[in-house]
Each structure stands twice: as structure tokens, then as C-alpha cells.
Design an enzyme around this catalytic site. Structure first.
Site, PDB file in Angstrom:
ATOM      1  N   HIS A 100       0.864  -1.210   0.007  1.00 22.48           N
ATOM      2  CA  HIS A 100      -0.004   0.170  -0.069  1.00 22.48           C
ATOM      3  C   HIS A 100       0.889   1.445  -0.013  1.00 22.48           C
ATOM      4  O   HIS A 100       1.884   1.345   0.753  1.00 22.48           O
ATOM      5  CB  HIS A 100      -0.953   0.105   1.238  1.00 22.48           C
ATOM      6  CG  HIS A 100      -2.106  -0.820   1.175  1.00 22.48           C
ATOM      7  ND1 HIS A 100      -3.075  -1.012   2.176  1.00 22.48           N
ATOM      8  CD2 HIS A 100      -2.289  -1.807   0.388  1.00 22.48           C
ATOM      9  CE1 HIS A 100      -4.175  -1.969   1.589  1.00 22.48           C
ATOM     10  NE2 HIS A 100      -3.578  -2.435   0.565  1.00 22.48           N
TER      11      HIS A 100
ATOM     12  N   TYR B  19      -8.738   5.307   7.906  1.00 22.42           N
ATOM     13  CA  TYR B  19      -9.006   5.282   9.254  1.00 22.42           C
ATOM     14  C   TYR B  19      -9.826   6.479   9.393  1.00 22.42           C
ATOM     15  O   TYR B  19      -9.609   7.701   8.856  1.00 22.42           O
ATOM     16  CB  TYR B  19      -7.598   5.980  10.068  1.00 22.42           C
ATOM     17  CG  TYR B  19      -6.637   4.911  10.099  1.00 22.42           C
ATOM     18  CD1 TYR B  19      -5.781   4.580   8.888  1.00 22.42           C
ATOM     19  CD2 TYR B  19      -6.412   4.346  11.089  1.00 22.42           C
ATOM     20  CE1 TYR B  19      -4.622   3.652   9.360  1.00 22.42           C
ATOM     21  CE2 TYR B  19      -5.425   3.117  11.531  1.00 22.42           C
ATOM     22  CZ  TYR B  19      -4.544   2.758  10.442  1.00 22.42           C
ATOM     23  OH  TYR B  19      -3.679   2.009  10.602  1.00 22.42           O
TER      24      TYR B  19
ATOM     25  N   PRO C  52      -3.949  -0.126  19.058  1.00 25.42           N
ATOM     26  CA  PRO C  52      -3.391  -0.612  17.908  1.00 25.42           C
ATOM     27  C   PRO C  52      -3.583   0.493  16.410  1.00 25.42           C
ATOM     28  O   PRO C  52      -3.277   0.272  15.626  1.00 25.42           O
ATOM     29  CB  PRO C  52      -4.548  -1.749  17.413  1.00 25.42           C
ATOM     30  CG  PRO C  52      -5.660  -1.380  18.388  1.00 25.42           C
ATOM     31  CD  PRO C  52      -4.996  -0.809  19.480  1.00 25.42           C
TER      32      PRO C  52
ATOM     33  N   LYS D 191       1.483  -0.627  15.276  1.00 24.67           N
ATOM     34  CA  LYS D 191       2.927  -0.897  15.809  1.00 24.67           C
ATOM     35  C   LYS D 191       3.315  -1.890  16.332  1.00 24.67           C
ATOM     36  O   LYS D 191       4.228  -2.270  16.792  1.00 24.67           O
ATOM     37  CB  LYS D 191       3.349   0.486  16.597  1.00 24.67           C
ATOM     38  CG  LYS D 191       3.229   1.722  15.583  1.00 24.67           C
ATOM     39  CD  LYS D 191       4.225   1.702  14.456  1.00 24.67           C
ATOM     40  CE  LYS D 191       4.389   2.613  13.540  1.00 24.67           C
ATOM     41  NZ  LYS D 191       4.823   2.542  12.311  1.00 24.67           N
TER      42      LYS D 191
ATOM     43  N   TYR E  36       4.641   6.203  10.100  1.00 27.59           N
ATOM     44  CA  TYR E  36       3.385   5.062   9.893  1.00 27.59           C
ATOM     45  C   TYR E  36       4.382   4.038   9.251  1.00 27.59           C
ATOM     46  O   TYR E  36       4.373   2.780   9.382  1.00 27.59           O
ATOM     47  CB  TYR E  36       2.470   5.555   8.995  1.00 27.59           C
ATOM     48  CG  TYR E  36       1.241   4.544   9.193  1.00 27.59           C
ATOM     49  CD1 TYR E  36       0.168   4.485   9.963  1.00 27.59           C
ATOM     50  CD2 TYR E  36       1.350   3.583   8.164  1.00 27.59           C
ATOM     51  CE1 TYR E  36      -0.797   3.744   9.585  1.00 27.59           C
ATOM     52  CE2 TYR E  36       0.444   2.479   7.850  1.00 27.59           C
ATOM     53  CZ  TYR E  36      -0.559   2.452   9.015  1.00 27.59           C
ATOM     54  OH  TYR E  36      -1.736   1.582   8.750  1.00 27.59           O
TER      55      TYR E  36
HETATM   56  P1  RFL Z   1       2.162 -12.438  21.457  1.00 26.96           P
HETATM   57  O1  RFL Z   1       1.793 -12.399  20.087  1.00 26.96           O
HETATM   58  O2  RFL Z   1       1.147 -12.142  22.475  1.00 26.96           O
HETATM   59  O3  RFL Z   1       2.940 -13.937  21.717  1.00 26.96           O
HETATM   60  C1  RFL Z   1       3.233 -14.065  23.082  1.00 26.96           C
HETATM   61  C2  RFL Z   1       3.157 -15.947  23.028  1.00 26.96           C
HETATM   62  O4  RFL Z   1       3.617 -16.198  24.385  1.00 26.96           O
HETATM   63  C3  RFL Z   1       2.751 -17.316  24.779  1.00 26.96           C
HETATM   64  N1  RFL Z   1       2.698 -17.328  26.263  1.00 26.96           N
HETATM   65  C4  RFL Z   1       3.398 -18.142  26.925  1.00 26.96           C
HETATM   66  N2  RFL Z   1       4.202 -19.214  26.636  1.00 26.96           N
HETATM   67  C5  RFL Z   1       4.671 -19.758  27.441  1.00 26.96           C
HETATM   68  N3  RFL Z   1       4.348 -19.707  28.888  1.00 26.96           N
HETATM   69  C6  RFL Z   1       3.462 -18.691  29.342  1.00 26.96           C
HETATM   70  N4  RFL Z   1       3.296 -18.313  30.674  1.00 26.96           N
HETATM   71  C7  RFL Z   1       2.822 -17.974  28.314  1.00 26.96           C
HETATM   72  N5  RFL Z   1       2.038 -16.826  28.336  1.00 26.96           N
HETATM   73  C8  RFL Z   1       1.931 -16.465  27.150  1.00 26.96           C
HETATM   74  C9  RFL Z   1       1.426 -16.683  24.173  1.00 26.96           C
HETATM   75  O5  RFL Z   1       0.418 -17.893  23.967  1.00 26.96           O
HETATM   76  C10 RFL Z   1       1.760 -16.293  22.720  1.00 26.96           C
HETATM   77  O6  RFL Z   1       1.999 -17.288  21.814  1.00 26.96           O
HETATM   78  O7  RFL Z   1       3.316 -11.419  21.756  1.00 26.96           O
HETATM   79  P2  RFL Z   1       4.733 -10.987  20.470  1.00 26.96           P
HETATM   80  O8  RFL Z   1       5.089 -12.049  20.124  1.00 26.96           O
HETATM   81  O9  RFL Z   1       5.380  -9.842  21.363  1.00 26.96           O
HETATM   82  O10 RFL Z   1       4.024 -10.323  19.337  1.00 26.96           O
HETATM   83  C11 RFL Z   1       3.397  -8.992  19.603  1.00 26.96           C
HETATM   84  C12 RFL Z   1       1.818  -8.770  18.818  1.00 26.96           C
HETATM   85  O11 RFL Z   1       1.248 -10.059  18.911  1.00 26.96           O
HETATM   86  C13 RFL Z   1       1.356  -7.728  19.425  1.00 26.96           C
HETATM   87  O12 RFL Z   1       1.972  -6.569  19.491  1.00 26.96           O
HETATM   88  C14 RFL Z   1       0.029  -7.291  18.322  1.00 26.96           C
HETATM   89  O13 RFL Z   1      -0.831  -8.255  17.830  1.00 26.96           O
HETATM   90  C15 RFL Z   1      -0.876  -6.259  18.907  1.00 26.96           C
HETATM   91  N6  RFL Z   1      -2.093  -6.327  18.226  1.00 26.96           N
HETATM   92  C16 RFL Z   1      -2.339  -5.685  17.155  1.00 26.96           C
HETATM   93  N7  RFL Z   1      -1.026  -4.874  16.744  1.00 26.96           N
HETATM   94  C17 RFL Z   1      -1.283  -4.061  15.602  1.00 26.96           C
HETATM   95  O14 RFL Z   1      -0.452  -3.430  15.326  1.00 26.96           O
HETATM   96  N8  RFL Z   1      -2.770  -4.122  14.834  1.00 26.96           N
HETATM   97  C18 RFL Z   1      -3.600  -4.910  15.223  1.00 26.96           C
HETATM   98  O15 RFL Z   1      -4.682  -4.923  14.952  1.00 26.96           O
HETATM   99  C19 RFL Z   1      -3.559  -5.445  16.615  1.00 26.96           C
HETATM  100  N9  RFL Z   1      -4.691  -6.477  16.929  1.00 26.96           N
HETATM  101  C20 RFL Z   1      -3.600  -6.994  19.077  1.00 26.96           C
HETATM  102  C21 RFL Z   1      -4.411  -7.226  18.355  1.00 26.96           C
HETATM  103  C22 RFL Z   1      -3.214  -7.794  20.114  1.00 26.96           C
HETATM  104  C23 RFL Z   1      -4.230  -8.388  20.835  1.00 26.96           C
HETATM  105  N10 RFL Z   1      -3.993  -9.008  21.836  1.00 26.96           N
HETATM  106  C24 RFL Z   1      -2.607  -9.095  22.368  1.00 26.96           C
HETATM  107  C25 RFL Z   1      -4.917  -9.487  22.893  1.00 26.96           C
HETATM  108  C26 RFL Z   1      -5.346  -7.746  18.904  1.00 26.96           C
HETATM  109  C27 RFL Z   1      -5.435  -8.489  19.950  1.00 26.96           C
HETATM  110  C28 RFL Z   1      -6.340  -9.482  20.424  1.00 26.96           C
HETATM  111  C1  PHB Z   2      -5.348  -4.754  10.990  1.00 27.53           C
HETATM  112  O1  PHB Z   2      -5.469  -4.832   9.615  1.00 27.53           O
HETATM  113  O2  PHB Z   2      -6.013  -5.440  11.828  1.00 27.53           O
HETATM  114  C2  PHB Z   2      -5.000  -3.477  11.422  1.00 27.53           C
HETATM  115  C3  PHB Z   2      -4.311  -2.673  10.504  1.00 27.53           C
HETATM  116  C4  PHB Z   2      -4.077  -1.248  10.695  1.00 27.53           C
HETATM  117  C5  PHB Z   2      -4.213  -0.942  12.193  1.00 27.53           C
HETATM  118  C6  PHB Z   2      -4.716  -1.796  13.160  1.00 27.53           C
HETATM  119  C7  PHB Z   2      -5.009  -3.324  12.741  1.00 27.53           C
HETATM  120  O3  PHB Z   2      -3.548   0.312  12.647  1.00 27.53           O
END
Ligand code: RFL
Ligand code: PHB
Length: 393
Positions: A75, A203, A294, A298, A388
Site C-alpha cells: 500500500h 482510518y 493498535p 505498531k 507510519y
Molecule cells: P504475542 O503474540 O502475544 O505472543 C506471546 C506468546 O507467548 C505465549 N505465552 C506463553 N508461553 C509460555 N508460557 C507462558 N506463561 C505464556 N504466556 C503467554 C502466548 O500464547 C503467545 O503465543 O506477543 P509478541 O510475540 O510479542 O507479538 C506482539 C503482537 O502479537 C502484538 O503486538 C500485536 O498483535 C498487537 N495487536 C495488534 N497490533 C497491531 O499492530 N494491529 C492490530 O490490529 C492488533 N490487534 C493485537 C491485536 C493484540 C491483541 N491481544 C494481545 C489481545 C488484537 C489482539 C486481540
Molecule cells: C488490521 O488490519 O488488523 C489493522 C491494520 C491497521 C491498524 C490496526 C489493525 O492500525
């Protein structure tokens, strides 16, 4: 009790843990990954969707970039919508950089696939994971796996176990301060089987609240609505969700296409940073050390950035150079605080602050002014584009 040794014990098989394990393995450094969930659960977890150019470059450099190269959607910019008008911010034209839409789920699937063929051992479905002796040079991780007790000895433990993991709480409270803030809103997110109604992400600040149109592929759309943090998903029928999306995202001459909703959930929003990502032999990476709302896309990119810095520092360490490892926490947190600022800025600019006070109406109009400036000043748009698409490492 099964006793094992490795160089680096990694807790968590999210993007941070999987990528670190892979980067170390490629450099010939033994690592073991311990995860408490099943592989099926991890592969089904729907989260982030946008990769910075630097994240894509990292995946390619580490030999796990085929998926994003083939299926990622490049994009050039984003749309910012407010007061019923949609404005394009063209990052490529402004600063010659782009972002790639490629789901976190796909990044994780690619990494698990790479590990299966030639990677680090991963203990999925581990129970009672605990870290010990982190303040000594020989830390340990204990866990149960398929009825066996494991005692894993390592040079280092890396906490890549997300915000709710066990590693950050194992640092003595005297050695760590948490800086955090919560927001009075949450995101209701859906996945829908329908081609995106837009070529790039939208957005939108609307009087009823924030809305966003993202995507996962040319067949699957991802959409979000600002809701109250106490809101229950049961109150949101598919019809109510689409109605709200039409109201908030609608502009004359544009149609939002509906499709079958295959996933819906509500995620609270939080900003959180620990004062250190290192205590003795324990290092934290990704969500274990910091969380952003989110809106700036980032979270995943920060996890990839931490791991890029930490992997290089550990590789240096095994080549007898400890400088980068000693600086890891400061370098990663320095970058993180800039990201915190950007994520907070995007979040506060684009969400409707709740409440019926005079401030509330003032805030909304001030946000419209900020958006008007942001979409009309080349300087402001360049600043947005730079942040961004991703700050340098
Ligand atoms: P993760 O992906 O949470 O992975 C951590 C892993 O550790 C495991 N774990 C354990 N393992 C062993 N022993 C324990 N006691 C443990 N406790 C936990 C978990 O099962 C998991 O597999 O962290 P990591 O790798 O640092 O990655 C970070 C990203 O996942 C996170 O920053 C993003 O996904 C945040 N986030 C979003 N970010 C965006 O930029 N855009 C989004 O749309 C977005 N949506 C989200 C999200 C985070 C969410 N969370 C944390 C609830 C939506 C959700 C629902
Ligand atoms: C997503 O595609 O899930 C998404 C994209 C951009 C954002 C947050 C979530 O800032």
C-alpha cells in the site's frame, strides 16, 4: 525430570519468540522455544495486519519472506476520513516508502513452517512454565510437557511471552517500573468474507466514534469500530455492526460491501512500557515489554524491531562482543518511546472521547482541526508517513 541445555531459552511462540528462535538458529546458535498454547490455537489467532517496510525487509533478509513477497499487498498510503470527507496520504509520493498488508497470522504460519523444516525445537502446550535464577549467569526454565517435567538450562532466557506472560513478573519489583495508561474505548473487530471496498486502509473519525476499514487479502476484509470498553460482543449482532460501519465510514459515491462475518471480538486499548527489558540473564521482547493501542499499527512491528536488535546483540555476544547486548534495553526502549508517542497521537486524534461535558465537544472540534492540518500540510503528512511506514532501527 528431563534435564536439557541450550544457549537461549525463549518463552512464547508469538511473532517475537518465533522470529528470534529462527534468527538465532540461522546464525548457528541453539535455542529452544517453550509455548503454553497449542499450535492450532496460535495459527487461528487473528491480530495485526500491517507490516512496516523495515519488518518486510527483516523477514526477507532472514529467509522467511517468501509468503509476504507473494501474498502481501503493498500500500502506498492510507486514507484519513473526518467530517464526512476522505483524504489520501500518499507515503510513497511523500517519502518514497510503503507498507505491506500481511496478517500476523500469516507471519506466524510462515515462521512455524520454517521452524518445522530446519528450526529450533518448539514445545507447544507446555504447562506451569516458570523461570528461575535470572540474576545468575545460569538461568533455568521449568515446564511440563506431555506428562514429563522439564528443566531447561540456558545462558539466557528471553521473555517473548506477550503482555500476560510469566517473564516480566519474574523480575523483582524493585528492578522494574511500569509506565502505563488506559483509554476509555475499545475496538470491536470483525473479519468478513468479502473483497475490500477500498484499495488502501481507511482510518475514520466520526461523531459516533472511530471506524476503520482494513483487509487481509483481496477476498477478506477486516473492519473495526470504536466501542465502550465495557461493551459485550453479544450486544453486537452482525446487522448492528454493518449498520454502524455504513454510518461511520459512508461517503457520497462510495459503497461498503457486506459479507459473512467469520470472526468478531472486542480488544481493550492500553499503552504500557516497562522501565527495562533486561534483568540479569533475562531479556524481554515484544508485548512482554510494551503494548501500544493498535491505531498506529505498531504492536507487531515493534516485536519484530526488538527481535532484530536482540538477535544481532546475541550473535555479537557469541562472537565475544557484549556491547550491543548490554545496550539492548536502552536502544529498544528508546525506539519504543517514539512509537508510544506516535500510537498515542494517532489514537487520540481519531477516537471520540466519551462523556457529555463541554470538554468532550471541544475535544472533538479540536481533533477535526488537527486532522485538517494533518491532511493539508506537507510537513505534517511527511511526519505521519515517516512514522507510519516505520522509524529506522
Ligand atoms: P504475542 O503474540 O502475544 O505472543 C506471546 C506468546 O507467548 C505465549 N505465552 C506463553 N508461553 C509460555 N508460557 C507462558 N506463561 C505464556 N504466556 C503467554 C502466548 O500464547 C503467545 O503465543 O506477543 P509478541 O510475540 O510479542 O507479538 C506482539 C503482537 O502479537 C502484538 O503486538 C500485536 O498483535 C498487537 N495487536 C495488534 N497490533 C497491531 O499492530 N494491529 C492490530 O490490529 C492488533 N490487534 C493485537 C491485536 C493484540 C491483541 N491481544 C494481545 C489481545 C488484537 C489482539 C486481540
Ligand atoms: C488490521 O488490519 O488488523 C489493522 C491494520 C491497521 C491498524 C490496526 C489493525 O492500525
Amino acid at each position: 525430570m528431563t534435564r536439557e541445555t541450550t544457549r537461549v531459552a525463549i518463552i512464547g511462540a508469538g511473532p517475537a519468540g518465533l522470529l528470534l528462535g529462527w534468527a538465532l538458529r540461522r546464525a548457528g546458535i541453539d535455542a529452544v522455544i517453550v509455548e503454553n498454547r497449542s499450535v492450532e490455537y496460535i495459527l487461528a489467532r487473528v491480530r495485526a495486519g500491517v507490516l512496516e517496510q523495515g519488518s518486510v525487509d527483516t523477514l526477507k533478509r532472514l529467509g522467511v519472506g517468501d509468503g509476504v513477497a507473494t501474498n502481501g499487498l503493498i500500500h502506498d498510503g492510507i486514507y484519513l476520513q473526518f467530517a464526512g470527507e476522505r483524504h489520501h496520504v500518499d507515503f510513497n509520493e511523500l517519502i518514497g516508502r510503503t507498507v505491506t498488508v500481511y496478517g500476523q497470522q500469516a507471519v506466524v504460519a510462515d515462521l512455524i513452517d520454517a521452524h518445522k523444516h530446519d528450526g529450533s525445537p518448539i514445545y507447544f502446550e507446555s504447562s506451569d512454565v516458570a523461570v528461575h535464577d535470572i540474576e545468575s549467569p545460569s538461568p533455568r526454565v521449568t515446564f511440563g510437557h506431555r506428562g514429563e517435567e522439564h528443566d531447561l538450562h540456558a545462558d539466557f532466557v528471553v521473555g517473548a511471552d506477550g503482555f500476560h506472560g510469566v517473564c516480566r513478573p519474574s523480575i523483582p519489583s524493585s528492578a522494574l517500573t511500569a509506565y502505563e495508561r488506559s483509554y476509555p474505548y475499545a475496538w470491536l473487530g470483525i473479519l468478513a468474507t468479502v473483497p475490500p471496498s477500498t484499495d488502501e486502509l481507511i482510518y475514520c473519525l466520526h461523531e459516533d466514534g472511530f471506524a476503520m476499514h482494513s483487509m487481509r487479502s483481496m477476498e477478506v476484509s477486516r473492519l473495526y469500530l470504536q466501542v465502550d470498553p465495557s461493551e459485550s460482543i453479544e450486544n453486537w449482532s452482525d446487522e448492528r455492526i454493518w449498520d454502524a460501519l455504513h454510518t461511520r465510514l459512508g461517503v457520497p459515491g462510495w459503497t461498503l460491501h457486506e459479507g459473512e462475518i467469520t470472526e468478531k471480538s472486542i480488544t481493550p486499548m492500553r499503552s504500557f512500557v516497562t522501565s527495562t527489558l533486561n534483568c540479569g540473564s533475562l531479556f524481554l521482547a515484544g508485548d512482554a515489554g510494551h503494548i501500544v493501542p493498535p491505531t498506529g499499527a505498531k504492536g507487531l512491528n515493534s516485536a519484530i524491531a526488538d527481535v532484530t536488535i536482540l538477535a544481532d546483540a546475541l550473535i555479537d555476544h557469541y562472537a565475544d562482543d557484549d556491547v550491543a547486548l548490554r545496550r539492548y534495553s536502552d536502544v529498544a526502549l528508546g525506539r519504543q518511546w517514539r512509537i508510544q508517542q506516535f500510537s498515542q497521537w494517532m489514537t487520540q486524534m481519531l477516537h471520540r472521547h466519551p462523556g457529555g461535558s463541554a470538554d468532550h465537544e471541544f475535544d472533538y472540534r479540536s481533533q477535526l482541526g488537527q486532522l485538517d492540518y494533518t491532511t493539508s500540510s506537507t510537513h505534517a503528512m511527511r511526519s505521519l508517513a515517516e512514522q507510519y511506514t516505520g522509524l529506522p532501527l
